[in-house]
Design a protein around this motif. Structure first.
Motif, PDB file in Angstrom:
ATOM      1  N   GLU A  44       6.844  43.227  77.612  1.00 44.06           N
ATOM      2  CA  GLU A  44       5.662  42.488  77.716  1.00 44.06           C
ATOM      3  C   GLU A  44       5.841  41.371  79.126  1.00 44.06           C
ATOM      4  O   GLU A  44       4.904  41.271  79.566  1.00 44.06           O
ATOM      5  N   LYS A 105      17.334  46.536  77.619  1.00 47.31           N
ATOM      6  CA  LYS A 105      16.489  47.303  77.969  1.00 47.31           C
ATOM      7  C   LYS A 105      14.888  46.783  78.142  1.00 47.31           C
ATOM      8  O   LYS A 105      14.595  45.815  77.170  1.00 47.31           O
ATOM      9  N   TYR A 106      14.001  47.226  79.022  1.00 46.86           N
ATOM     10  CA  TYR A 106      12.651  46.894  78.717  1.00 46.86           C
ATOM     11  C   TYR A 106      11.958  48.140  78.986  1.00 46.86           C
ATOM     12  O   TYR A 106      12.592  49.166  79.733  1.00 46.86           O
ATOM     13  N   TYR A 146       7.525  41.163  62.392  1.00 44.20           N
ATOM     14  CA  TYR A 146       7.343  42.219  63.369  1.00 44.20           C
ATOM     15  C   TYR A 146       5.696  42.862  63.215  1.00 44.20           C
ATOM     16  O   TYR A 146       4.858  42.797  64.079  1.00 44.20           O
ATOM     17  N   GLY A 198       9.266  57.501  74.546  1.00 44.70           N
ATOM     18  CA  GLY A 198      10.771  57.384  74.282  1.00 44.70           C
ATOM     19  C   GLY A 198      11.287  59.059  74.473  1.00 44.70           C
ATOM     20  O   GLY A 198      10.514  60.025  74.668  1.00 44.70           O
ATOM     21  N   LEU A 270      15.933  54.470  83.594  1.00 42.40           N
ATOM     22  CA  LEU A 270      16.757  53.586  82.574  1.00 42.40           C
ATOM     23  C   LEU A 270      17.939  53.406  82.934  1.00 42.40           C
ATOM     24  O   LEU A 270      18.408  52.132  82.702  1.00 42.40           O
TER      25      LEU A 270
HETATM   26  N1  ACO Z   1      11.818  52.813  78.384  1.00 38.61           N
HETATM   27  C1  ACO Z   1      12.885  52.136  78.120  1.00 38.61           C
HETATM   28  N2  ACO Z   1      13.895  52.605  77.183  1.00 38.61           N
HETATM   29  C2  ACO Z   1      13.449  53.325  76.276  1.00 38.61           C
HETATM   30  C3  ACO Z   1      12.054  53.870  76.235  1.00 38.61           C
HETATM   31  C4  ACO Z   1      11.440  53.712  77.419  1.00 38.61           C
HETATM   32  N3  ACO Z   1      10.199  54.120  77.462  1.00 38.61           N
HETATM   33  N4  ACO Z   1      12.251  54.821  75.309  1.00 38.61           N
HETATM   34  C5  ACO Z   1      13.466  54.772  74.529  1.00 38.61           C
HETATM   35  N5  ACO Z   1      14.142  53.903  75.290  1.00 38.61           N
HETATM   36  C6  ACO Z   1      15.404  53.380  74.972  1.00 38.61           C
HETATM   37  C7  ACO Z   1      15.697  52.901  73.381  1.00 38.61           C
HETATM   38  O1  ACO Z   1      15.482  51.510  73.498  1.00 38.61           O
HETATM   39  C8  ACO Z   1      17.049  53.331  73.140  1.00 38.61           C
HETATM   40  O2  ACO Z   1      17.831  52.471  74.117  1.00 38.61           O
HETATM   41  P1  ACO Z   1      18.879  51.649  73.074  1.00 38.61           P
HETATM   42  O3  ACO Z   1      19.900  52.279  72.146  1.00 38.61           O
HETATM   43  O4  ACO Z   1      19.952  51.020  74.424  1.00 38.61           O
HETATM   44  O5  ACO Z   1      18.511  50.518  72.736  1.00 38.61           O
HETATM   45  C9  ACO Z   1      17.280  54.688  73.593  1.00 38.61           C
HETATM   46  O6  ACO Z   1      16.355  54.791  74.825  1.00 38.61           O
HETATM   47  C10 ACO Z   1      16.988  55.962  72.754  1.00 38.61           C
HETATM   48  O7  ACO Z   1      15.823  56.040  72.332  1.00 38.61           O
HETATM   49  P2  ACO Z   1      15.186  55.951  70.898  1.00 38.61           P
HETATM   50  O8  ACO Z   1      16.556  56.275  69.859  1.00 38.61           O
HETATM   51  O9  ACO Z   1      13.968  56.779  70.714  1.00 38.61           O
HETATM   52  O10 ACO Z   1      14.904  54.363  70.329  1.00 38.61           O
HETATM   53  P3  ACO Z   1      13.866  53.927  69.557  1.00 38.61           P
HETATM   54  O11 ACO Z   1      13.794  54.534  67.992  1.00 38.61           O
HETATM   55  O12 ACO Z   1      13.964  52.317  69.595  1.00 38.61           O
HETATM   56  O13 ACO Z   1      12.435  54.275  70.093  1.00 38.61           O
HETATM   57  C11 ACO Z   1      10.628  53.056  71.186  1.00 38.61           C
HETATM   58  C12 ACO Z   1      11.966  53.814  71.247  1.00 38.61           C
HETATM   59  C13 ACO Z   1       9.715  54.205  70.808  1.00 38.61           C
HETATM   60  C14 ACO Z   1      10.278  52.670  72.658  1.00 38.61           C
HETATM   61  C15 ACO Z   1      10.731  52.204  70.106  1.00 38.61           C
HETATM   62  O14 ACO Z   1      11.773  51.213  70.552  1.00 38.61           O
HETATM   63  C16 ACO Z   1       9.453  51.363  70.086  1.00 38.61           C
HETATM   64  O15 ACO Z   1       8.426  51.681  69.280  1.00 38.61           O
HETATM   65  N6  ACO Z   1       9.352  50.003  70.349  1.00 38.61           N
HETATM   66  C17 ACO Z   1       8.575  49.016  70.438  1.00 38.61           C
HETATM   67  C18 ACO Z   1       7.257  49.387  71.461  1.00 38.61           C
HETATM   68  C19 ACO Z   1       7.693  48.917  72.856  1.00 38.61           C
HETATM   69  O16 ACO Z   1       8.678  48.538  73.018  1.00 38.61           O
HETATM   70  N7  ACO Z   1       6.842  49.091  73.648  1.00 38.61           N
HETATM   71  C20 ACO Z   1       7.107  48.477  75.090  1.00 38.61           C
HETATM   72  C21 ACO Z   1       6.060  48.978  76.137  1.00 38.61           C
HETATM   73  S1  ACO Z   1       4.253  48.682  75.773  1.00 38.61           S
HETATM   74  C22 ACO Z   1       3.997  47.465  76.445  1.00 38.61           C
HETATM   75  O17 ACO Z   1       4.814  46.273  76.568  1.00 38.61           O
HETATM   76  C23 ACO Z   1       2.574  47.198  76.871  1.00 38.61           C
END
Ligand code: ACO
Length: 311
Positions: A44, A105-106, A146, A198, A270
């Motif tokens: 965000e 990460k972001y 959350y 993701g 990433l």
């Molecule tokens: N960008 C950066 N990193 C990512 C992304 C992405 N689009 N998708 C997945 N990853 C990272 C995960 O954080 C994880 O990294 P880590 O193990 O170093 O922490 C790795 O890739 C593996 O992914 P998953 O196993 O699928 O991870 P997770 O179950 O956390 O799912 C998801 C990823 C869907 C993004 C989840 O964390 C989520 O729903 N997060 C909340 C929403 C969010 O963060 N939105 C941000 C953008 S929206 C906005 O801000 C307007």
């Protein structure tokens, strides 16, 4: 006590009820939530940059005030989320430090440049649209703080998506150049927006456990599919096309089939080598350094108030 805690936790999850900050929780549950919620908060805050870039160049006073309000909303989202993350035990300055040092990460999406005014439309429509699609189910996340933060955030995101849609609609019904600018923005943001959900399920290490804990309610691919299905009719209504030659209604599945995404590009972003990663982090570090006096003043003020209260 640990045994009783685990039993209580298991029961709450089985009942699809909520875990609150003072409840016992497994260390891994605390860890994965801290990771996800803080990454979300960082997204965000970093996500303010591509749009803030256009505030001074918005084409009218009205557009400028809408965009400014939207960027401020993102700051607010970051604050609710840092607060939710802190209830899990890691203080905000430490979470922030993880971001500044490149240990957290972001979202990948914020490493792409916002080149034209139409990008404000594409970000609102596609990026905030993907965010809503991913975040509505998170309103039911098992961790109370959350889920509650997400309810409020989703309401604001809906407004953001509408404002993006409206920008694209106007451009798409304007001059041929404006329509082309809108199409170009959609062409650049569509693929990266799909990657926000993701990695594919087979490549998502956290999904299974997070779903078992009722943090995630749907898998990455399920939500991505839902998003594609939702966007096709919206693109038609806008008079724009989605840049995917393989996009096709599949009668049997009752969903749109869509083309393969560029997961190498995702990995590159990433790893820190996306188009704007360096710039985004530099700007964040600079803003943090420039804000030092505010933090110092807040600490001094709090100390003074505490002293007065003790007198
Ligand atoms: N960008 C950066 N990193 C990512 C992304 C992405 N689009 N998708 C997945 N990853 C990272 C995960 O954080 C994880 O990294 P880590 O193990 O170093 O922490 C790795 O890739 C593996 O992914 P998953 O196993 O699928 O991870 P997770 O179950 O956390 O799912 C998801 C990823 C869907 C993004 C989840 O964390 C989520 O729903 N997060 C909340 C929403 C969010 O963060 N939105 C941000 C953008 S929206 C906005 O801000 C307007």
């Amino acid at each position: 006590e640990e045994r009783a805690g685990q039993d209580h936790f298991d029961r709450i999850i089985a009942e699809d009820s909520r875990i609150e900050p003072r409840d016992w929780m497994p260390a891994a549950y605390r860890k994965t939530l801290t990771r996800q919620v803080s990454q979300h908060a960082h997204s965000e805050i970093i996500g303010m940059q591509p749009e803030a870039n256009w505030i001074t160049r918005a084409p009218s006073l009205k557009r400028k005030s809408i965009l400014m309000a939207k960027v401020q909303d993102e700051a607010g989202h970051g604050l609710y989320l840092y607060s939710a993350a802190e209830t899990l035990g890691t203080p905000r300055h430490e979470l922030n430090q993880q971001l500044l040092e490149g240990r957290a990460k972001y979202s990948s999406i914020f490493n792409y440049p916002a080149r034209t005014w139409a990008d404000m439309g594409a970000i609102g429509w596609l990026v905030d649209g993907a965010a809503i699609c991913n975040q509505v189910p998170l309103c039911r996340a098992s961790y109370g703080p959350y889920g509650r933060a997400m309810v409020r955030i989703c309401k604001e995101e809906s407004f953001h998506q509408r404002q993006g849609w409206e920008i694209l609609y106007e451009l798409s019904h304007g001059t041929p150049e404006q329509k082309q600018m809108a199409q170009d923005a959609v062409n650049r943001f569509y693929g990266p927006a799909l990657q926000m959900f993701g990695p594919p399920d087979g490549d998502s290490p956290h999904s299974q456990q997070s779903m078992a804990w009722n943090i995630k309610r749907f898998s990455n691919d399920e939500l991505r599919q839902r998003f594609v299905d939702m966007m096709v009719p919206q693109a038609e209504a806008l008079g724009l096309t989605l840049p995917d030659p393989d996009l096709k209604w599949n009668e049997e599945r009752g969903h749109y089939d869509y083309g393969a995404l560029d997961w190498n590009e995702f990995k590159t972003v990433l790893s820190g080598a996306g188009p704007c990663n360096v710039q985004r982090m530099q700007r964040r570090r600079q803003a943090h350094a420039e804000g030092a006096w505010v933090r110092e003043a807040a600490v001094a003020y709090a100390a003074k108030m505490a002293e007065r209260a003790a007198e």
